[in-house]
Design an enzyme around this catalytic site. Structure first.
Site, PDB file in Angstrom:
ATOM      1  CE  LYS A 206      -3.601   2.248   2.726  1.00 41.12           C
ATOM      2  NZ  LYS A 206      -4.435   2.195   3.945  1.00 41.12           N
ATOM      3  CD  GLU A 212       9.519  -5.915   6.964  1.00 43.65           C
ATOM      4  OE1 GLU A 212       9.186  -4.870   6.367  1.00 43.65           O
ATOM      5  OE2 GLU A 212       9.214  -6.142   8.144  1.00 43.65           O
ATOM      6  N   GLY A 267      -4.749  -1.910   5.279  1.00 48.03           N
ATOM      7  CA  GLY A 267      -3.984  -3.040   4.750  1.00 48.03           C
ATOM      8  C   GLY A 267      -4.588  -4.374   5.134  1.00 48.03           C
ATOM      9  NE  ARG A 268      -6.171  -3.541  11.300  1.00 49.33           N
ATOM     10  CZ  ARG A 268      -5.463  -2.420  11.362  1.00 49.33           C
ATOM     11  NH1 ARG A 268      -4.295  -2.361  10.735  1.00 49.33           N
ATOM     12  NH2 ARG A 268      -5.900  -1.356  12.019  1.00 49.33           N
ATOM     13  CD  GLU A 353      -1.383  -4.280  11.568  1.00 46.84           C
ATOM     14  OE1 GLU A 353      -1.941  -4.135  10.456  1.00 46.84           O
ATOM     15  OE2 GLU A 353      -0.203  -4.633  11.687  1.00 46.84           O
ATOM     16  CG  HIS A 384      -3.344 -35.397  17.618  1.00 49.73           C
ATOM     17  ND1 HIS A 384      -3.523 -36.619  18.215  1.00 49.73           N
ATOM     18  CD2 HIS A 384      -4.391 -35.254  16.758  1.00 49.73           C
ATOM     19  CE1 HIS A 384      -4.586 -37.216  17.726  1.00 49.73           C
ATOM     20  NE2 HIS A 384      -5.144 -36.401  16.818  1.00 49.73           N
ATOM     21  CE  LYS A 512       6.152  -1.008   9.184  1.00 49.25           C
ATOM     22  NZ  LYS A 512       5.123  -0.277   8.401  1.00 49.25           N
TER      23      LYS A 512
HETATM   24  O1  F6P Z   1       2.050  -4.341   9.921  1.00 41.71           O
HETATM   25  C1  F6P Z   1       2.073  -2.982   9.625  1.00 41.71           C
HETATM   26  C2  F6P Z   1       1.554  -2.788   8.219  1.00 41.71           C
HETATM   27  O2  F6P Z   1       1.466  -1.429   7.931  1.00 41.71           O
HETATM   28  C3  F6P Z   1       0.210  -3.467   7.994  1.00 41.71           C
HETATM   29  O3  F6P Z   1      -0.870  -2.718   8.463  1.00 41.71           O
HETATM   30  C4  F6P Z   1       0.236  -3.641   6.506  1.00 41.71           C
HETATM   31  O4  F6P Z   1      -0.719  -4.570   6.044  1.00 41.71           O
HETATM   32  C5  F6P Z   1       1.681  -4.122   6.312  1.00 41.71           C
HETATM   33  O5  F6P Z   1       2.443  -3.397   7.274  1.00 41.71           O
HETATM   34  C6  F6P Z   1       2.225  -3.929   4.908  1.00 41.71           C
HETATM   35  O6  F6P Z   1       2.120  -2.572   4.579  1.00 41.71           O
HETATM   36  P1  F6P Z   1       2.254  -2.176   3.008  1.00 41.71           P
HETATM   37  O7  F6P Z   1       1.097  -2.829   2.290  1.00 41.71           O
HETATM   38  O8  F6P Z   1       2.216  -0.692   2.964  1.00 41.71           O
HETATM   39  O9  F6P Z   1       3.568  -2.744   2.528  1.00 41.71           O
END
Ligand code: F6P
Length: 548
Positions: A206, A212, A267-268, A353, A384, A512
């Site tokens: 987003k 990452e 995002g979620r 979150e 189990h 972060k």
């Molecule tokens: O975990 C933090 C967060 O901002 C989430 O809310 C989001 O889904 C994820 O990192 C990835 O963010 P982006 O889609 O901006 O890479």
């Protein structure tokens, strides 16, 4: 705004919690033969049974009163009408607009976003059909055989959970692979199986700034260019999903290869947007639409059902009841369906979150427990692994059990065996087994009085463990859409009832930022930042022993 604990309904619920905690579910069932009928709800495609929750009519009525006292209907209207209820980021919360299958106009800042959503859906349809039909050709003129979806958090969990849930419905047109972890082992294990000539990368972020994801995307480009050798070839093998066109351009992805999303999509809650592109590529656009349609059905239910019939609202009230009144600190998600094996992980982000917060909308410290720790795994495997604790531990963990009437794969008697465990475990967690039952069982096995006396305390199951049971018609595209939307609206209702903002996630910023600073220390020997002795010692140990 007065604190929630000052509400009359909240105070009554505290009294009901005291009253009910001295009762056993077994007695509630024995004194009310209609308990299942009273505390279960059916909507097309789903049965929701909450009769094994530690409630009675009075407590349920007080929970519904609490929802009304928290203006849940007004807040729902705010969300669906695009009011900026994400107050700390000044954004609307409109994932429902992504599956607004009635196409009713929804306005954000004067613009009809329904029209924007439909433009993006059409772009997804054309693209996914072009790729799946073999008409999207790579730099050597070959069609796509593998899609690598790069993203993390909400840019990964939704698409991956849905494609895993619906893999049974995929054809062999192409395979989808997910890269979310910055641990190089994940992208290495994916890329070393693939042919750059027939691989399409979908970089989903987003913000298009997530470290990452950007690291994985850059590694993917380097891997690709080792074969393609030509920057121009990137346009045929990389597309992006983001709100941030400036960053996608800077990365080298042409605008026409960027699928947009909007800041009013969290995002979620974003799998319904172009973040769901891997779903459409893997399963076909029609299946992606069916997922949207399932969710839309639940949106309709959520908006129209009266509170006492409203499944996601009841789910939320029960979670608040167990967490904020009965003192439970966790909630297990136990799908009795291998296809839903990623659902617990998906809901960990969705729930924790959203509601893992400690202040109210007004910024005041809350004086009650908010979100439970969400965890789980496929139920049979859990039996189990940790069911010993669920049955005989001195920690009570309310659990959601999820199964389907029709299996995705009809294999012998497997589904009946699966469902027999599904039914048996919630019965055992509710009823338990007392000393008298243990005694008669051991007598029948010929145990001596001495042996029986020694074993009884170890074999008693106290029961009275609350669970909810969901039975879907089938884990298919619409069924998955319905299930996810139920939990989305549950999360929304729970946040409103707890008076917390479920829509931001400031708690991820500190880690972060620190990681970014430490990354500089690890890559530049000139840089040494002050740390506590533990962090400094750990960094020093790693730097001294790593093999460059
Ligand atoms: O975990 C933090 C967060 O901002 C989430 O809310 C989001 O889904 C994820 O990192 C990835 O963010 P982006 O889609 O901006 O890479």
């Amino acid at each position: 705004m007065s604190s929630r604990v000052e509400l009359e309904s909240w105070k009554k619920l505290c009294a009901s919690a005291d009253r009910l905690q001295s009762q056993h579910l077994k007695s509630l069932f024995s004194t009310d033969t209609q308990r299942f009928e009273r505390f279960s709800r059916q909507e097309p495609g789903v049965l929701f049974d909450f009769s094994k929750q530690l409630i009675d009519e009075q407590a349920f009525s007080e929970l519904v009163d609490l929802a009304e006292a928290c203006d849940i209907a007004a807040w729902r209207e705010k969300m669906f009408s695009g009011e900026k209820i994400n107050i700390t980021e000044q954004r609307a919360v409109l994932h429902v607009a992504l599956r607004n299958r009635n196409n009713t106009p929804i306005y954000v800042d004067g613009a009809d976003i329904t029209a924007q959503v439909n433009v993006e859906l059409e772009k997804m349809r054309l693209f996914s059909e072009r790729v799946r039909s073999g008409n999207w050709l790579g730099y050597t003129g070959r069609s796509v055989k593998d899609v690598v979806a790069i993203g993390v958090g909400g840019s990964n969990l939704g698409p991956q959970m849905v494609t895993e849930a619906l893999a049974a419905y995929a054809d062999d047109t192409l395979d989808v692979h997910y890269v979310s972890n910055v641990d190089g082992g994940q992208i290495a294990s994916v890329l070393n199986k693939l042919n750059p000539e027939t691989t399409l990368f979908v970089v989903s972020s987003k913000t298009f700034t997530t470290s990452e994801t950007m690291t994985n995307a850059k590694t993917a480009v380097e891997w690709f260019l080792q074969s393609a050798q030509d920057q121009a070839a990137i346009a045929k093998h990389f597309v992006a999903v983001s709100t941030n066109l400036e960053k996608t351009r800077a990365f080298g992805i042409a605008d026409e290869n960027v699928f947009t999303m909007w800041d009013w999509v969290g995002g979620r809650f974003s799998l319904w947007s172009a973040i769901g592109l891997p779903i459409a590529l893997y399963l076909g656009f029609d299946k992606f639409v069916a997922v949207l349609e399932g969710a839309f059905e639940i949106d309709q239910h959520f908006c129209q059902a009266p509170n006492e019939q409203n499944i996601p609202l009841i789910m939320a009230l029960l979670s608040v009841w167990n967490t904020s009144f009965l003192g439970c600190q966790a909630q297990a998600i136990l799908p009795y369906d291998q296809a839903l094996h990623m659902l617990p992980a998906y809901l960990q982000q969705g729930e924790m979150e959203s509601n893992g917060k400690h202040v109210t909308f007004a910024g005041e410290e809350v004086n009650y427990r908010t979100v439970p720790i969400i965890w789980g795994m496929t139920g049979i495997n859990g039996q189990h692994a940790f069911y010993q604790c669920l049955h005989q531990g001195n920690v009570i963990v309310p659990a959601d059990f999820i199964a389907s009437i029709e299996p995705q794969h009809k294999v012998g008697k497997h589904h009946d065996i699966l469902l027999s465990n599904f039914f048996a475990q919630t019965e055992a967690l509710m009823a338990g087994v007392d000393a008298e039952q243990v005694r008669s069982d051991l007598l029948a096995k010929g145990k001596s009085e001495q042996e029986i006396a020694a074993l009884i305390p170890h074999k008693i199951h106290k029961g009275n463990r609350p669970t909810s049971s969901f039975i879907l018609d089938k884990v298919d595209a619409k069924g998955v859409g319905r299930l996810i939307a139920l939990y989305e609206h549950k999360i929304f209702c729970q946040g409103i009832i707890l008076d917390i903002c479920s829509f931001d996630q400031w708690g991820v910023e500190l880690g972060k930022g620190l990681a970014s600073n430490i990354e500089t220390e690890l890559t530049n020997p000139e840089v040494v930042n002050p740390h506590d002795s533990s962090t400094a010692g750990l960094i020093e140990y790693y730097k001294k022993n790593r093999k460059n």
